[in-house]
Design an enzyme around this catalytic site. Structure first.
Site, PDB file in Angstrom:
ATOM      1  N   ARG A 110       0.826  -1.214   0.000  1.00 20.52           N
ATOM      2  CA  ARG A 110       0.000   0.000   0.000  1.00 20.52           C
ATOM      3  C   ARG A 110       0.859   1.262   0.000  1.00 20.52           C
ATOM      4  NH1 ARG A 110      -3.650  -0.546   4.940  1.00 20.52           N
ATOM      5  NH2 ARG A 110      -1.723  -1.461   5.698  1.00 20.52           N
ATOM      6  N   ASN A 161      -6.097  -2.798   1.904  1.00 20.46           N
ATOM      7  CA  ASN A 161      -6.088  -4.253   1.954  1.00 20.46           C
ATOM      8  C   ASN A 161      -7.529  -4.750   1.961  1.00 20.46           C
ATOM      9  OD1 ASN A 161      -3.290  -4.491   2.102  1.00 20.46           O
ATOM     10  ND2 ASN A 161      -3.268  -4.572   4.330  1.00 20.46           N
TER      11      ASN A 161
END
Length: 90
Positions: free
Chosen positions: A18, A36
């Site tokens: 990320r 996520n």
């Protein structure tokens, strides 16, 4: 402006994916978000011009050094919202 919803499959959680995606998006001048998912993937939305989104998608296949990307699914459409930055969502 276009938007691209994407899902990245493989070993993509717990490997800084990320944060890497956020850095890449900022480098390419994109806005949007990444998070996520409960099934172990990474999902996001990127907004920008066609050439920026194409470069972004290409690089998603690589990911950060510890990631092992097996597949990238994406769908592009006209941008529906205006987002002024690229954020990591919980």
């Amino acid at each position: 402006m276009k938007q691209m919803h994407f899902t990245v499959h493989g070993k993509v959680q717990g490997v800084w994916f990320r944060a890497w995606t956020q850095d890449l998006a900022k480098e390419l001048g994109l806005t949007g978000w990444v998070r996520n998912t409960s099934d172990g993937n990474v999902e996001g939305l990127a907004l920008g011009e066609d050439t920026q989104l194409a470069k972004f998608k290409e690089r998603l296949h690589d990911g950060p050094p510890l990631a092992r990307v097996t597949q990238v699914d994406s769908a592009e459409s006209e941008a529906e919202d205006i987002i002024d930055s690229f954020n990591v969502r919980p």
